[in-house]
Design a protein around this motif. Structure first.
Motif, PDB file in Angstrom:
ATOM      1  N   MET A   1       0.834  -1.199   0.000  1.00 32.12           N
ATOM      2  CA  MET A   1       0.000   0.000   0.000  1.00 32.12           C
ATOM      3  C   MET A   1       0.870   1.251   0.000  1.00 32.12           C
ATOM      4  O   MET A   1       0.610   2.183  -0.728  1.00 32.12           O
ATOM      5  N   ASN A   2       1.895   1.275   0.804  1.00 32.22           N
ATOM      6  CA  ASN A   2       2.761   2.433   0.867  1.00 32.22           C
ATOM      7  C   ASN A   2       3.472   2.695  -0.446  1.00 32.22           C
ATOM      8  O   ASN A   2       3.780   3.843  -0.764  1.00 32.22           O
ATOM      9  N   ASP A   3       3.745   1.648  -1.220  1.00 29.06           N
ATOM     10  CA  ASP A   3       4.472   1.812  -2.477  1.00 29.06           C
ATOM     11  C   ASP A   3       3.730   2.722  -3.450  1.00 29.06           C
ATOM     12  O   ASP A   3       4.342   3.554  -4.113  1.00 29.06           O
ATOM     13  N   ILE A   4       2.413   2.582  -3.545  1.00 36.26           N
ATOM     14  CA  ILE A   4       1.653   3.422  -4.472  1.00 36.26           C
ATOM     15  C   ILE A   4       1.678   4.867  -4.018  1.00 36.26           C
ATOM     16  O   ILE A   4       1.764   5.791  -4.832  1.00 36.26           O
ATOM     17  N   LEU A   5       1.645   5.113  -2.713  1.00 32.04           N
ATOM     18  CA  LEU A   5       1.707   6.481  -2.211  1.00 32.04           C
ATOM     19  C   LEU A   5       3.083   7.093  -2.467  1.00 32.04           C
ATOM     20  O   LEU A   5       3.183   8.262  -2.865  1.00 32.04           O
ATOM     21  N   LYS A   6       4.134   6.309  -2.287  1.00 32.19           N
ATOM     22  CA  LYS A   6       5.483   6.800  -2.575  1.00 32.19           C
ATOM     23  C   LYS A   6       5.633   7.100  -4.065  1.00 32.19           C
ATOM     24  O   LYS A   6       6.219   8.114  -4.449  1.00 32.19           O
ATOM     25  N   SER A   7       5.117   6.227  -4.894  1.00 32.66           N
ATOM     26  CA  SER A   7       5.172   6.425  -6.341  1.00 32.66           C
ATOM     27  C   SER A   7       4.396   7.677  -6.740  1.00 32.66           C
ATOM     28  O   SER A   7       4.866   8.491  -7.548  1.00 32.66           O
ATOM     29  N   LEU A   8       3.209   7.829  -6.181  1.00 29.20           N
ATOM     30  CA  LEU A   8       2.395   9.008  -6.476  1.00 29.20           C
ATOM     31  C   LEU A   8       3.101  10.276  -6.014  1.00 29.20           C
ATOM     32  O   LEU A   8       3.112  11.286  -6.730  1.00 29.20           O
ATOM     33  N   GLU A   9       3.722  10.224  -4.857  1.00 31.91           N
ATOM     34  CA  GLU A   9       4.444  11.384  -4.344  1.00 31.91           C
ATOM     35  C   GLU A   9       5.579  11.780  -5.291  1.00 31.91           C
ATOM     36  O   GLU A   9       5.762  12.968  -5.602  1.00 31.91           O
ATOM     37  N   ARG A  10       6.318  10.811  -5.790  1.00 28.11           N
ATOM     38  CA  ARG A  10       7.398  11.092  -6.745  1.00 28.11           C
ATOM     39  C   ARG A  10       6.828  11.709  -8.030  1.00 28.11           C
ATOM     40  O   ARG A  10       7.390  12.658  -8.586  1.00 28.11           O
ATOM     41  N   THR A  11       5.715  11.180  -8.487  1.00 29.98           N
ATOM     42  CA  THR A  11       5.081  11.701  -9.698  1.00 29.98           C
ATOM     43  C   THR A  11       4.635  13.142  -9.495  1.00 29.98           C
ATOM     44  O   THR A  11       4.857  14.000 -10.360  1.00 29.98           O
ATOM     45  N   ILE A  12       4.020  13.424  -8.360  1.00 33.81           N
ATOM     46  CA  ILE A  12       3.561  14.790  -8.065  1.00 33.81           C
ATOM     47  C   ILE A  12       4.742  15.754  -8.053  1.00 33.81           C
ATOM     48  O   ILE A  12       4.683  16.822  -8.670  1.00 33.81           O
ATOM     49  N   VAL A  13       5.810  15.386  -7.379  1.00 29.95           N
ATOM     50  CA  VAL A  13       6.987  16.258  -7.308  1.00 29.95           C
ATOM     51  C   VAL A  13       7.553  16.492  -8.710  1.00 29.95           C
ATOM     52  O   VAL A  13       7.879  17.636  -9.073  1.00 29.95           O
ATOM     53  N   ALA A  14       7.637  15.458  -9.501  1.00 31.96           N
ATOM     54  CA  ALA A  14       8.182  15.588 -10.853  1.00 31.96           C
ATOM     55  C   ALA A  14       7.294  16.456 -11.740  1.00 31.96           C
ATOM     56  O   ALA A  14       7.800  17.260 -12.533  1.00 31.96           O
ATOM     57  N   ARG A  15       6.011  16.324 -11.612  1.00 25.60           N
ATOM     58  CA  ARG A  15       5.086  17.042 -12.503  1.00 25.60           C
ATOM     59  C   ARG A  15       4.874  18.498 -12.108  1.00 25.60           C
ATOM     60  O   ARG A  15       4.302  19.269 -12.890  1.00 25.60           O
ATOM     61  N   ARG A  16       5.336  18.885 -10.953  1.00 24.14           N
ATOM     62  CA  ARG A  16       5.191  20.282 -10.530  1.00 24.14           C
ATOM     63  C   ARG A  16       5.878  21.224 -11.518  1.00 24.14           C
ATOM     64  O   ARG A  16       5.459  22.354 -11.693  1.00 24.14           O
ATOM     65  N   LEU A  73      -0.645  19.578  -2.079  1.00 27.35           N
ATOM     66  CA  LEU A  73      -0.429  20.703  -1.179  1.00 27.35           C
ATOM     67  C   LEU A  73       0.805  20.494  -0.307  1.00 27.35           C
ATOM     68  O   LEU A  73       1.598  21.421  -0.108  1.00 27.35           O
ATOM     69  N   LEU A  74       0.999  19.289   0.182  1.00 31.38           N
ATOM     70  CA  LEU A  74       2.207  18.989   0.956  1.00 31.38           C
ATOM     71  C   LEU A  74       3.459  19.258   0.123  1.00 31.38           C
ATOM     72  O   LEU A  74       4.409  19.891   0.598  1.00 31.38           O
ATOM     73  N   ALA A  75       3.463  18.798  -1.112  1.00 27.31           N
ATOM     74  CA  ALA A  75       4.620  19.002  -1.990  1.00 27.31           C
ATOM     75  C   ALA A  75       4.884  20.484  -2.198  1.00 27.31           C
ATOM     76  O   ALA A  75       6.040  20.922  -2.219  1.00 27.31           O
ATOM     77  N   ASP A  76       3.826  21.270  -2.326  1.00 31.09           N
ATOM     78  CA  ASP A  76       3.996  22.703  -2.517  1.00 31.09           C
ATOM     79  C   ASP A  76       4.637  23.357  -1.296  1.00 31.09           C
ATOM     80  O   ASP A  76       5.297  24.387  -1.415  1.00 31.09           O
ATOM     81  N   MET A  77       4.455  22.743  -0.145  1.00 26.59           N
ATOM     82  CA  MET A  77       5.026  23.279   1.095  1.00 26.59           C
ATOM     83  C   MET A  77       6.336  22.588   1.448  1.00 26.59           C
ATOM     84  O   MET A  77       6.838  22.728   2.563  1.00 26.59           O
ATOM     85  N   ASP A  78       6.886  21.838   0.488  1.00 28.27           N
ATOM     86  CA  ASP A  78       8.130  21.084   0.697  1.00 28.27           C
ATOM     87  C   ASP A  78       8.020  20.125   1.879  1.00 28.27           C
ATOM     88  O   ASP A  78       8.965  19.958   2.662  1.00 28.27           O
ATOM     89  N   LEU A  79       6.859  19.516   1.997  1.00 28.34           N
ATOM     90  CA  LEU A  79       6.619  18.476   2.988  1.00 28.34           C
ATOM     91  C   LEU A  79       6.318  17.185   2.253  1.00 28.34           C
ATOM     92  O   LEU A  79       5.965  17.194   1.075  1.00 28.34           O
ATOM     93  N   SER A  80       6.443  16.077   2.951  1.00 31.07           N
ATOM     94  CA  SER A  80       6.207  14.776   2.334  1.00 31.07           C
ATOM     95  C   SER A  80       5.323  13.925   3.235  1.00 31.07           C
ATOM     96  O   SER A  80       5.044  14.288   4.382  1.00 31.07           O
ATOM     97  N   LEU A  81       4.930  12.789   2.697  1.00 31.12           N
ATOM     98  CA  LEU A  81       4.188  11.832   3.522  1.00 31.12           C
ATOM     99  C   LEU A  81       5.039  11.359   4.694  1.00 31.12           C
ATOM    100  O   LEU A  81       4.517  11.060   5.765  1.00 31.12           O
ATOM    101  N   TYR A  82       6.357  11.325   4.498  1.00 32.74           N
ATOM    102  CA  TYR A  82       7.246  10.955   5.597  1.00 32.74           C
ATOM    103  C   TYR A  82       7.073  11.926   6.756  1.00 32.74           C
ATOM    104  O   TYR A  82       7.025  11.514   7.913  1.00 32.74           O
TER     105      TYR A  82
END
Length: 106
Positions: A1-16, A73-82
């Motif tokens: 389950m965590n893998d998809i969230l990590k993957s999505l987080e990487r995608t969001i950061v890249a697409r910004r 929104l987290l990515a925009d604030m330089d925060l992560s799921l971590y």
């Protein structure tokens, strides 16, 4: 389950940094943090409505939308799921009432 969230987080950061016309994430970023927060609020309301209506299919979709917009929104604030999971870990073992009272004291 965590893998998809990590993957999505990487995608969001890249697409910004993508062209806003070619990326939903980039288009949100171009509109600013207030718009990102507004979208998160809209998704939260839709999630509440699905829950109140006891609509599991809608709830699943709205919860996914809510998580996605929170991550944008987290990515925009330089925060992560971590960062979020670290805060949850810090709170682990505390009563919710104790944790809430501690926030009020600070």
């Amino acid at each position: 389950m965590n893998d998809i969230l990590k993957s999505l987080e990487r995608t969001i950061v890249a697409r910004r940094e993508a062209e806003p016309a070619k990326s939903y994430v980039a288009s949100l970023r171009a509109k600013g943090r207030a718009k990102m927060a507004e979208k998160l609020g809209e998704e939260a309301i839709e999630t509440v409505i699905a829950a109140v209506q006891d609509d599991k299919a809608a709830m699943t979709g709205e919860a996914a939308d809510l998580l996605f917009h929170l991550m944008v929104l987290l990515a925009d604030m330089d925060l992560s799921l971590y960062d979020v999971t670290a805060e949850l870990a810090r709170r682990e073992g505390l009563s919710g009432l104790e944790e809430k009272a501690a926030r009020g004291a600070s």
